[in-house]
Design an enzyme around this catalytic site. Structure first.
Site, PDB file in Angstrom:
ATOM      1  N   HIS A   1       2.027   2.123  -3.195  1.00 42.07           N
ATOM      2  CA  HIS A   1       1.081   2.403  -4.446  1.00 42.07           C
ATOM      3  C   HIS A   1       0.700   4.041  -4.080  1.00 42.07           C
ATOM      4  CE1 HIS A   1      -1.112  -0.875  -6.191  1.00 42.07           C
ATOM      5  NE2 HIS A   1      -0.756  -1.299  -4.814  1.00 42.07           N
TER       6      HIS A   1
ATOM      7  N   THR B   1       0.394  -1.203  -0.091  1.00 43.88           N
ATOM      8  CA  THR B   1      -0.192  -0.274   0.326  1.00 43.88           C
ATOM      9  C   THR B   1       0.648   1.344  -0.106  1.00 43.88           C
ATOM     10  OG1 THR B   1      -2.097  -1.592   1.205  1.00 43.88           O
ATOM     11  CG2 THR B   1      -1.731   1.444   1.483  1.00 43.88           C
TER      12      THR B   1
END
Length: 321
Positions: free
Chosen positions: A21, A18
């Site tokens: 990202h 995450t």
């Protein structure tokens, strides 16, 4: 600090997909993150201050982060399903996280951790909890388990299955780097899609099909493989997320094989943490091979580039001055 919060002095943190990202500022990140925000949701440290109303945490407690901040009053929370709370906020995404020297988080998200657990492992209990939740969503002892995708959580799942007494753990992975890590954490067999027909090779290892498939890759071919290779009456536990959420599966095969299809998200609050604590304190988990890099948190750019290149397992940050 606000009511019900604690302040933590960071000792270690780890990088998650995450975070990558967000670093890449992709479509999801640019639509979700509202700068300025401190990212990072996997970390551990010592409580140095407690806020008003905090009765179950104390200065000096060694704690690890649970990234999902749940409301406690929705139907799911009231029914022991806090992992799917409809009002969830995420540390390092929706509110400030832990890639900093200090972090302020709700006291219930600061999970007490035994000091016998090394800080570099305590830091990524949030991710380890995903593996524990997925693996322990069904029986493991004496079972043949297929795990698709050897990212960090898949690698953790191998160790969880072995510790829980699985008879055999078969894994799939295409990256040579991660194939090597899978061997190091104890996978009995590592198969690559490049090597040909996976179904026939799995059938040789598990005649009639595997008892459980843990789908960690988020790749459509792994979803098809799971349906084909899981035995009648077995289970498929889905944790991997798909770039295209609309996927085609042989639904009749799922029905006629009587397969238990499970969607897995986060960690059961707080059942998974209790299970994880027992596994860690029991010393049965082989997690160190997954930690491929340790560096000071100010080297975050190097960490992200290593992950971007697929040349890292778990990157752990330290916070010494």
């Amino acid at each position: 600090m606000g009511h019900g919060q604690v302040k933590i002095k960071l000792e270690a943190a780890s990088v998650c997909g995450t975070d990558l990202h967000i670093y890449n500022w992709d479509a999801w990140a640019s639509s979700r993150i509202k700068p300025p925000t401190i990212i990072g949701h996997e970390f551990c440290g010592t409580i140095v201050e407690v806020g008003e109303g905090v009765l179950d945490r104390a200065v000096g407690d060694f704690v690890s982060s649970e990234s999902h901040i749940v409301c406690g009053h929705c139907k799911q929370c009231l029914n022991g399903q806090g992992h799917v709370c409809v009002n969830t906020k995420i540390l390092g995404v929706d509110v400030d996280g832990g890639f900093a020297e200090y972090a302020v988080i709700p006291s219930q998200n600061a999970r007490p951790t035994n000091r016998s657990v090394p800080r570099e492992i305590a830091a990524f209990q949030d991710a380890l909890g995903n593996a524990v939740h997925t693996a322990m969503a069904g029986p493991l002892k004496d079972q043949v388990v297929l795990i698709t995708g050897m990212g960090p959580i898949g690698l953790f799942a191998v160790s969880v299955c072995k510790a829980a007494g699985a008879a055999k753990v078969i894994t799939t992975e295409i990256s040579p780097y991660r194939i090597d890590l899978a061997h190091k954490v104890g996978a009995d067999l590592v198969l690559s899609p490049k090597d040909g027909d996976l179904c026939s090779r799995i059938e040789k290892e598990a005649p009639g099909g595997v008892d459980a498939t843990l789908e960690m890759s988020g790749h459509p071919s792994s979803l098809e493989l799971a349906v084909q290779c899981t035995r009648p009456g077995g289970r498929i536990s889905l944790l991997g997320l798909y770039g295209n959420s609309m996927q085609t599966v042989d639904i009749n095969a799922l029905i006629f094989k009587g397969i238990d299809l499970q969607g897995i998200v986060g960690r059961r609050i707080w059942q998974t943490w209790d299970q994880m604590g027992e596994l860690l304190e029991g010393g049965k988990l082989n997690l160190r091979p997954v930690i491929t890099h340790q560096m000071h948190y100010t080297e975050f750019q190097r960490a992200m580039e290593l992950m971007k290149a697929g040349q890292a397992g778990k990157v752990v940050f330290t916070f010494e001055s």
